[in-house]
Design an enzyme around this catalytic site. Structure first.
Site, PDB file in Angstrom:
ATOM      1  N   ASN A   9     -78.268 -10.138 -25.341  1.00  0.00           N
ATOM      2  CA  ASN A   9     -79.269 -11.220 -25.305  1.00  0.00           C
ATOM      3  C   ASN A   9     -80.664 -10.631 -25.400  1.00  0.00           C
ATOM      4  OD1 ASN A   9     -78.096 -11.099 -22.364  1.00  0.00           O
ATOM      5  ND2 ASN A   9     -79.965 -12.180 -21.979  1.00  0.00           N
ATOM      6  N   ASP A  10     -81.595 -11.038 -24.609  1.00  0.00           N
ATOM      7  CA  ASP A  10     -83.031 -10.792 -24.849  1.00  0.00           C
ATOM      8  C   ASP A  10     -83.416  -9.411 -25.390  1.00  0.00           C
ATOM      9  OD1 ASP A  10     -82.695 -12.927 -23.162  1.00  0.00           O
ATOM     10  OD2 ASP A  10     -84.028 -12.199 -21.615  1.00  0.00           O
ATOM     11  N   PHE A  14     -81.930  -6.698 -15.582  1.00  0.00           N
ATOM     12  CA  PHE A  14     -82.399  -7.823 -16.397  1.00  0.00           C
ATOM     13  C   PHE A  14     -83.617  -7.402 -17.237  1.00  0.00           C
ATOM     14  CE2 PHE A  14     -80.621 -12.006 -14.391  1.00  0.00           C
ATOM     15  CZ  PHE A  14     -79.338 -11.515 -14.506  1.00  0.00           C
ATOM     16  N   SER A  15     -84.187  -8.407 -17.895  1.00  0.00           N
ATOM     17  CA  SER A  15     -85.197  -8.131 -18.927  1.00  0.00           C
ATOM     18  C   SER A  15     -86.455  -7.450 -18.404  1.00  0.00           C
ATOM     19  CB  SER A  15     -85.581  -9.430 -19.627  1.00  0.00           C
ATOM     20  OG  SER A  15     -84.525  -9.795 -20.478  1.00  0.00           O
ATOM     21  N   GLN A  45     -80.770  -6.775 -23.633  1.00  0.00           N
ATOM     22  CA  GLN A  45     -79.814  -7.160 -22.600  1.00  0.00           C
ATOM     23  C   GLN A  45     -78.421  -7.004 -23.193  1.00  0.00           C
ATOM     24  OE1 GLN A  45     -80.641  -8.844 -19.129  1.00  0.00           O
ATOM     25  NE2 GLN A  45     -81.761  -7.030 -19.751  1.00  0.00           N
ATOM     26  N   ARG A  94     -88.686 -12.628 -12.375  1.00  0.00           N
ATOM     27  CA  ARG A  94     -88.154 -11.644 -13.322  1.00  0.00           C
ATOM     28  C   ARG A  94     -88.983 -11.479 -14.598  1.00  0.00           C
ATOM     29  NH1 ARG A  94     -84.479 -15.906 -12.909  1.00  0.00           N
ATOM     30  NH2 ARG A  94     -84.298 -17.258 -14.731  1.00  0.00           N
ATOM     31  N   ASP A  95     -88.498 -10.531 -15.401  1.00  0.00           N
ATOM     32  CA  ASP A  95     -88.912 -10.303 -16.783  1.00  0.00           C
ATOM     33  C   ASP A  95     -90.355  -9.799 -16.916  1.00  0.00           C
ATOM     34  OD1 ASP A  95     -86.398 -11.414 -17.152  1.00  0.00           O
ATOM     35  OD2 ASP A  95     -87.139 -13.376 -17.737  1.00  0.00           O
TER      36      ASP A  95
HETATM   37  C1  FRU Z   1     -83.413 -14.906 -20.557  1.00  0.00           C
HETATM   38  C2  FRU Z   1     -82.820 -14.265 -19.315  1.00  0.00           C
HETATM   39  C3  FRU Z   1     -83.883 -13.514 -18.546  1.00  0.00           C
HETATM   40  C4  FRU Z   1     -83.086 -12.517 -17.779  1.00  0.00           C
HETATM   41  C5  FRU Z   1     -81.983 -12.179 -18.746  1.00  0.00           C
HETATM   42  C6  FRU Z   1     -80.660 -11.889 -18.128  1.00  0.00           C
HETATM   43  O1  FRU Z   1     -82.517 -15.130 -21.585  1.00  0.00           O
HETATM   44  O2  FRU Z   1     -82.215 -15.272 -18.508  1.00  0.00           O
HETATM   45  O3  FRU Z   1     -84.702 -14.325 -17.743  1.00  0.00           O
HETATM   46  O4  FRU Z   1     -83.837 -11.410 -17.427  1.00  0.00           O
HETATM   47  O5  FRU Z   1     -81.846 -13.287 -19.621  1.00  0.00           O
HETATM   48  O6  FRU Z   1     -79.742 -11.396 -19.051  1.00  0.00           O
END
Ligand code: FRU
Length: 494
Positions: free
Chosen positions: A37-38, A97-98, A54, A166-167
């Site tokens: 993902n991200d 996570f991100s 991710q 997060r992120d």
């Molecule tokens: C966005 C998200 C982020 C998080 C990550 C987890 O798509 O939900 O907020 O860090 O994916 O995989």
């Protein structure tokens, strides 16, 4: 290196051999194996672009998050490097996570990311707690900082949730100090973006709330990015659980951008306008970089959380990035254009000056393919036509297309017939600007995606599709009478 990271590296090296190159996107980055993902840690370091993501290597569904890693010289030809991080510490055992990356003045590559840890709550329930953490590396191997976590819930503004925090996106200021913007769930009103500051990138303190949702655009916000562009401050975010508003925010989880400025007194983001970043089906969690030649380039996860049931039928990877897009602000709108590096991938041009089509669907010699860059300029002939469509990834059984209705000023992308066997969202409409039925499209197809840039990047509609590769025809249809010009190139990596 932890056993978890060693295992992930061994696993991806072995399993990637099961995927043939033609089963992957050609010039979009997909998961090396398993789930992506991200985009994370998008940065320029030691003479190349680094893109982390991710990553759950062990399954083509989301799971404990690792950071996958790839590098590129041109943002299109990616080479995988070993996974950079695994969830292997008490503060990130439930997932890395991100986050983002920068180069430190001493030459080390710094990653800042969200660690997720499971914690039993006073009522006995289990919740994920999120903190911000650092890792230092040389572009291949990364060591987590012994003093992690560097940002915990302790410094959160009142009411800020420690479960949704997060992120971090970090950067270095001209005076050598550091800032990071991150997402948080406020006590009231949904998401907020928080600004943190640090003198050394190690010790961080909360500075102020940069922007608040006030229940306008979805609920929790994720993946912020903040930068200056063409005289504006731009704040990017991705929102969960959005309610559609007119033609905006139809994606459930989707992206938004704010154009505005920073109030010099309060440091807060003063918003002048907000819009979706992408009006197609699949685009989320974008991150930007400032390239060495000064371009602001954005890359997003070309996927929608709600449509993850649409999978490649047979290959053990899931998830791909969008094309990297050059950003600019023109007439108060965030424009996106494919990075200019894409032009080097073009060959075998087919060009048609002015083709008229009236209540029929036609194909043109030389205009076909599943890895193409195609510009189509549509114009009326006499009376305005009712609809003009371009179909692609097409054979007798399948097609995907975009349809423009000048009377409604809408452009619809539709992949209903792309080969999906799932009852999920397959179409999306966007309002587009045109003069009496004149519209310009640039359609970029890679093996598993379509990205449609409208009016030189004024709007973009992205969608992934898993149509069989031999469905490669392109056709043009008009309800009424219209004319169009088309220039098409094949794309491939030399
Ligand atoms: C966005 C998200 C982020 C998080 C990550 C987890 O798509 O939900 O907020 O860090 O994916 O995989």
């Amino acid at each position: 290196m932890s056993q978890a990271l060693r295992d992930a590296r061994a696993y991806e090296e072995e399993k990637e051999l099961l995927i043939r190159p033609e089963e992957r996107p050609a010039f979009h980055l997909g998961a090396r194996v398993g789930w992506m993902n991200d985009p994370n840690g998008f940065s320029w370091y030691k003479g190349q672009y680094h893109l982390f993501y991710q990553y759950h290597p062990y399954d083509s569904h989301w799971g404990p998050m690792h950071w996958g890693h790839a590098v590129s010289g041109d943002l299109l030809r990616w080479r995988y490097l070993p996974a950079a991080m695994a969830p292997d510490r008490p503060y990130d055992h439930a997932g890395c996570f991100s986050g983002s990356a920068i180069e430190l003045p001493d030459g080390r590559h710094l990653l800042m990311y969200t660690g997720v840890a499971k914690e039993v709550q006073p009522d006995g329930s289990m919740r994920d707690v999120q903190t911000q953490n650092l890792a230092f590396g040389d572009g291949v191997n990364y060591e987590k900082y012994p003093q992690n976590p560097v940002i915990t819930a302790a410094g959160l503004p009142e009411g800020g949730s420690r479960f949704d925090f997060r992120d971090p996106k970090l950067w270095r200021e001209p005076d050598g100090s550091y800032r990071a913007v991150m997402a948080n769930d406020a006590a009231r009103g949904g998401g907020q973006m928080l600004l943190y500051r640090s003198a050394d990138a190690l010790r961080w303190e909360f500075d102020h709330v940069l922007a608040e949702n006030h229940d306008r655009i979805g609920r929790m916000w994720e993946c912020p990015d903040l930068f200056e562009l063409d005289g504006y401050q731009v704040l990017l975010g991705s929102s969960q659980d959005m309610l559609p508003k007119g033609f905006e925010y139809h994606n459930g989880n989707g992206t938004f951008y704010f154009l505005g400025h920073i109030d010099p007194e309060t440091g807060r983001f003063v918003e002048e306008s907000n819009h979706a970043v992408d009006y197609g089906i699949d685009f989320y969690a974008p991150q930007t970089i400032l390239t060495p030649d000064g371009r602001r380039v954005m890359i997003g996860w070309m996927q929608n959380w709600d449509t993850c049931n649409l999978h490649t039928p047979s290959t053990p990877w899931f998830g791909q990035m969008s094309l990297p897009r050059e950003l600019s602000v023109e007439n108060g709108v965030l424009y996106q254009r494919p990075v200019r590096e894409l032009e080097a991938l073009r060959h075998d041009k087919a060009e048609y000056g002015r083709v008229t089509v009236e209540n029929e669907e036609i194909e043109l010699g030389g205009v076909s393919g599943r890895m193409i860059d195609m510009e189509v300029e549509i114009e009326p002939v006499g009376e305005e036509y009712d609809k003009f469509s371009v179909f692609f990834a097409k054979n007798e059984d399948y097609h995907t297309g975009v349809s423009f209705r000048p009377h409604e000023s809408t452009l619809k992308i539709d992949r209903k017939f792309s080969g999906s066997r799932r009852a999920i969202i397959h179409q999306r409409r966007a309002k587009v600007r045109h003069e009496g039925g004149r519209l310009k499209l640039r359609i970029i197809l890679d093996r598993f995606s379509a990205e449609v840039f409208v009016n030189d990047g004024e709007k973009v509609l992205s969608a992934m599709l898993y149509t069989e590769p031999d469905a490669d025809r392109v056709s043009f249809f008009a309800d009424g009478k219209a004319a169009f010009r088309v220039t098409k190139y094949d794309l491939s990596l030399p």
